[in-house]
Design an enzyme around this catalytic site. Structure first.
Site, short mmCIF file in Angstrom:
data_model
loop_
_atom_site.label_atom_id
_atom_site.label_comp_id
_atom_site.label_asym_id
_atom_site.label_seq_id
_atom_site.Cartn_x
_atom_site.Cartn_y
_atom_site.Cartn_z
N TYR A 159 0.85 -1.15 0.08
CA TYR A 159 -0.19 0.10 -0.18
C TYR A 159 0.75 1.15 -0.01
O TYR A 159 0.84 2.17 -0.78
CB TYR A 159 -0.80 -0.09 1.20
CG TYR A 159 -1.75 1.23 1.30
CD1 TYR A 159 -1.52 2.23 2.11
CD2 TYR A 159 -2.73 1.58 0.31
CE1 TYR A 159 -2.15 3.52 2.31
CE2 TYR A 159 -3.54 2.83 0.65
CZ TYR A 159 -3.25 3.80 1.46
OH TYR A 159 -3.78 4.89 1.60
N LYS A 163 1.14 4.08 -2.93
CA LYS A 163 0.92 5.53 -2.79
C LYS A 163 2.27 6.49 -3.30
O LYS A 163 2.02 7.64 -3.73
CB LYS A 163 0.42 5.72 -1.53
CG LYS A 163 -0.94 5.16 -0.92
CD LYS A 163 -2.02 5.53 -1.97
CE LYS A 163 -2.68 6.89 -1.87
NZ LYS A 163 -3.77 7.43 -2.40
#
Ligand SMILES: NC(=O)c1ccc[n+]([C@@H]2O[C@H](COP(=O)([O-])OP(=O)(O)OC[C@H]3O[C@@H](n4cnc5c(N)ncnc54)[C@H](O)[C@@H]3O)[C@@H](O)[C@H]2O)c1
Ligand SMILES: CC(C)[C@@H](O)CC[C@@H](C)[C@H]1CC[C@H]2[C@@H]3[C@H](O)C=C4C[C@@H](O)CC[C@]4(C)[C@H]3CC[C@]12C
Length: 338
Positions: A159, A163
């Site tokens: 994750y 990002k």
């Protein structure tokens, strides 16, 4: 609804517009952006609440689509003046594969950027995440830092990696021509570990404001990173949660963690092992895994006024209002779940 004195000529697109943040951005735009002519809401899953928005002066266009599909994104972006890209897969619990997280958060953002470049949309606001900065894999605290505070951003988890990659793409594209209870909780985290939290309404307001001001101050604001912030108090993750869980009847037991850290780590790794072993049979995705435990146990707070200096951002909701609204939201969620 916004004041209609100003000419309504702008078309906004909000990707992920039916999500937690996206919905707030959508509603905030309708209240705070007087120049809105059309508001496009692009999401994989459209909410029924969108219908209630179609009775006002602004044309609200719901678009069911997938950011991983470039042609769907291009069709939605075409003709928009401003894109607010919040669509994303928020997963630190191992529910989605690293490939899926990358496809949505990175490839999806690429598709949005390319669509903006191809169709001439000049202004793109991207929702990044604190995890682009940290906590890093070395567990270095980030104590009340700002956008310019040096910090070694090193990530292995899918994750934060996704990002960070997506944010880099957006920054690189800047300037491109042709984008309840009565329960007890047992403390697991030291109260001294500060964690940054911001009320969603203030995050939404910051998105709306930056999208508006970016159109006038592209030279200053283009390519900049802005931390979201408000008057939310600096507290540990669990103590902060108690601001809302307490009024709902929950109690946090212990002034210190009831279990030693090594035992929590052991349990976290056992969870990760179980997740791996059970994956062929079922999805096992508990809150506690090595990554979430490290996140919860690493101080990470910001203190900045860059958004105020660059585009006059002030939180729309005080801490007291934010807390009241959050408690009220939790109580409605709880009653609808019963
Ligand atoms: N919630 C947080 O604490 C937090 C903090 C910092 C940053 N963010 C970022 O804010 C953004 C929004 O997060 P959120 O908390 O509202 O999450 P959310 O899951 O509530 O909303 C995400 C929305 O994106 C949509 N979506 C997911 N995959 C899609 C796809 N392939 N195509 C189109 N739409 C898709 C989902 O349907 C959902 O409506 C994300 O980019 C996230 O990384 C969230
Ligand atoms: C099991 C206990 C140790 C419990 O206290 C773990 C809490 C853990 C689930 C959360 C602790 C920190 C959270 C993350 C942090 O607030 C920032 C995030 C960035 C954002 O982009 C998405 C959400 C999140 C990853 C958030 C997720 C839950 C925590 C890991």
């Amino acid at each position: 609804m916004a004041d209609s004195a100003q000419a309504q000529e702008l078309v906004y697109l909000v990707t992920g517009g039916c999500g937690f943040l996206g919905e707030h951005v959508v509603r905030m735009l309708l209240q705070q952006e007087p120049r809105l002519r059309e508001l496009r809401i692009f999401d994989l899953h459209l909410g029924p609440w969108l219908e209630e928005l179609k009775t006002g002066p602004v044309q609200v266009t719901a678009i069911q689509g997938d950011v991983t599909q470039a042609h769907e994104v291009a069709a939605a972006v075409a003709g928009a003046h401003v894109v607010i890209h919040t669509a994303g897969l928020v997963d630190v619990f191992g529910r989605a594969s690293p490939e899926t997280i990358h496809a949505v958060n990175v490839q999806g953002t690429k598709n949005v950027i390319e669509a903006c470049v191809q169709t001439g949309t000049q202004f793109l606001v991207y929702t990044s995440s604190m995890e682009v900065v940290g906590p890093n894999i070395k567990g270095h605290p980030f104590y009340r830092g700002n956008e310019d505070t040096p910090y070694e951003a090193v990530h292995r988890h899918p994750y934060p990696r996704s990002k960070a990659l997506a944010e880099q793409l957006v920054l690189e594209a800047n300037g491109r021509k042709g984008l309840r209870l009565g329960g007890r909780l047992f403390r697991a985290i030291p109260a001294s570990v500060e964690h940054g939290r911001v009320y969603v309404g203030n995050v939404a307001w910051m998105h709306v404001l930056v999208a508006r001001e970016l159109q006038e101050r592209a030279a200053l604001m283009g390519g900049q990173v802005y931390f979201c912030y408000d008057k939310s108090p600096y507290k540990s993750y669990e103590d902060f949660n108690m601001e809302f869980l307490g009024p709902c009847g929950l109690r946090l037991v212990g002034t210190r963690p009831l279990l030693p850290y090594w035992l929590l780590m052991l349990l976290a790794f056992l969870n990760a092992l179980l997740q791996w072993l059970l994956r062929p049979l079922l999805l096992y995705a508990p809150l506690l895994n090595p990554y979430t435990l490290a996140m919860a146990n690493t101080t990470f707070t910001v203190s900045t006024d860059k958004a105020q200096r660059h585009f006059g951002y002030e939180p729309l909701f005080s801490w007291e209002e934010s807390r009241t609204r959050t408690v009220r939201w939790m109580q409605t969620m709880d009653s609808s779940a019963q």
